[in-house]
Design a protein around this motif. Structure first.
Motif, PDB file in Angstrom:
ATOM      1  N   TYR A 105      10.359 -68.747  47.674  1.00 13.64           N
ATOM      2  CA  TYR A 105      11.886 -68.463  47.923  1.00 13.64           C
ATOM      3  C   TYR A 105      12.786 -69.186  46.955  1.00 13.64           C
ATOM      4  O   TYR A 105      13.635 -68.494  46.472  1.00 13.64           O
ATOM      5  CB  TYR A 105      12.098 -68.831  49.395  1.00 13.64           C
ATOM      6  CG  TYR A 105      11.752 -67.757  50.364  1.00 13.64           C
ATOM      7  CD1 TYR A 105      12.405 -66.674  50.438  1.00 13.64           C
ATOM      8  CD2 TYR A 105      10.563 -67.934  51.101  1.00 13.64           C
ATOM      9  CE1 TYR A 105      12.035 -65.561  51.105  1.00 13.64           C
ATOM     10  CE2 TYR A 105      10.357 -67.074  52.024  1.00 13.64           C
ATOM     11  CZ  TYR A 105      10.863 -65.599  51.916  1.00 13.64           C
ATOM     12  OH  TYR A 105      10.620 -64.667  52.725  1.00 13.64           O
ATOM     13  N   LEU A 106      12.284 -70.362  46.440  1.00 16.67           N
ATOM     14  CA  LEU A 106      13.118 -70.865  45.254  1.00 16.67           C
ATOM     15  C   LEU A 106      13.002 -69.733  44.148  1.00 16.67           C
ATOM     16  O   LEU A 106      14.100 -69.624  43.365  1.00 16.67           O
ATOM     17  CB  LEU A 106      12.685 -72.313  45.037  1.00 16.67           C
ATOM     18  CG  LEU A 106      13.135 -72.946  43.724  1.00 16.67           C
ATOM     19  CD1 LEU A 106      14.853 -73.307  44.209  1.00 16.67           C
ATOM     20  CD2 LEU A 106      12.813 -74.355  43.672  1.00 16.67           C
ATOM     21  N   SER A 107      11.920 -69.420  43.725  1.00 17.75           N
ATOM     22  CA  SER A 107      11.702 -68.612  42.623  1.00 17.75           C
ATOM     23  C   SER A 107      12.501 -67.458  42.672  1.00 17.75           C
ATOM     24  O   SER A 107      13.123 -66.830  41.867  1.00 17.75           O
ATOM     25  CB  SER A 107      10.398 -68.172  42.137  1.00 17.75           C
ATOM     26  OG  SER A 107       9.684 -67.428  43.401  1.00 17.75           O
TER      27      SER A 107
ATOM     28  N   LYS B 140       4.933 -76.009  51.261  1.00 17.68           N
ATOM     29  CA  LYS B 140       5.260 -76.084  49.759  1.00 17.68           C
ATOM     30  C   LYS B 140       5.138 -74.664  48.977  1.00 17.68           C
ATOM     31  O   LYS B 140       6.239 -74.461  48.163  1.00 17.68           O
ATOM     32  CB  LYS B 140       4.442 -77.160  49.208  1.00 17.68           C
ATOM     33  CG  LYS B 140       4.833 -77.432  47.937  1.00 17.68           C
ATOM     34  CD  LYS B 140       3.935 -78.691  47.353  1.00 17.68           C
ATOM     35  CE  LYS B 140       4.224 -79.015  45.955  1.00 17.68           C
ATOM     36  NZ  LYS B 140       3.243 -80.275  45.252  1.00 17.68           N
ATOM     37  N   ALA B 141       4.124 -74.027  49.149  1.00 17.02           N
ATOM     38  CA  ALA B 141       4.059 -72.441  48.528  1.00 17.02           C
ATOM     39  C   ALA B 141       4.996 -71.718  49.059  1.00 17.02           C
ATOM     40  O   ALA B 141       5.727 -70.954  48.210  1.00 17.02           O
ATOM     41  CB  ALA B 141       2.896 -72.041  48.908  1.00 17.02           C
ATOM     42  N   PHE B 142       5.515 -71.678  50.277  1.00 23.69           N
ATOM     43  CA  PHE B 142       6.752 -70.833  50.774  1.00 23.69           C
ATOM     44  C   PHE B 142       7.852 -71.181  50.189  1.00 23.69           C
ATOM     45  O   PHE B 142       8.756 -70.491  49.617  1.00 23.69           O
ATOM     46  CB  PHE B 142       6.586 -71.135  52.454  1.00 23.69           C
ATOM     47  CG  PHE B 142       7.499 -70.056  53.100  1.00 23.69           C
ATOM     48  CD1 PHE B 142       7.312 -68.998  53.110  1.00 23.69           C
ATOM     49  CD2 PHE B 142       8.691 -70.602  53.670  1.00 23.69           C
ATOM     50  CE1 PHE B 142       8.053 -67.926  54.113  1.00 23.69           C
ATOM     51  CE2 PHE B 142       9.480 -69.832  54.489  1.00 23.69           C
ATOM     52  CZ  PHE B 142       9.119 -68.629  54.424  1.00 23.69           C
TER      53      PHE B 142
END
Length: 89
Positions: free
Chosen positions: A10-12, A4-6
């Motif tokens: 990458y979405l940011s 989820k953090a990964f």
């Protein structure tokens, strides 16, 4: 959790590269572009001076941890940073 953090990271990055103006992502803007000064050697040298000034002042605040002193040093360092990075003649 890690996945989820990964994905969030990458979405940011995707948002940053798609929503920012293209001139913010370029290292070599056009000759008459207002952001060109950030990439000159003179300005980068000024940035190094300001970075070392902030580092020195933060060590000073850590050495003398009093709130009024920390506020004064922070405001004074901000003033000096703006004076150093100022582009007016």
């Amino acid at each position: 959790m890690l996945l989820k953090a990964f994905a969030a990271f990458y979405l940011s990055l995707y948002r940053q590269y798609t929503w920012q103006p293209i001139w913010l992502l370029s290292d070599t803007p056009e000759d008459h572009h207002f952001h060109r000064r950030r990439f000159t050697q003179k300005y980068r040298n000024k940035q190094k001076i300001v970075r070392s000034l902030w580092f020195s002042m933060s060590l000073l605040v850590l050495a003398f941890p009093a709130m009024p002193f920390a506020v004064f040093v922070t405001l004074f360092t901000t003033f000096l940073s703006f004076c150093i990075l100022d582009e007016t003649e």
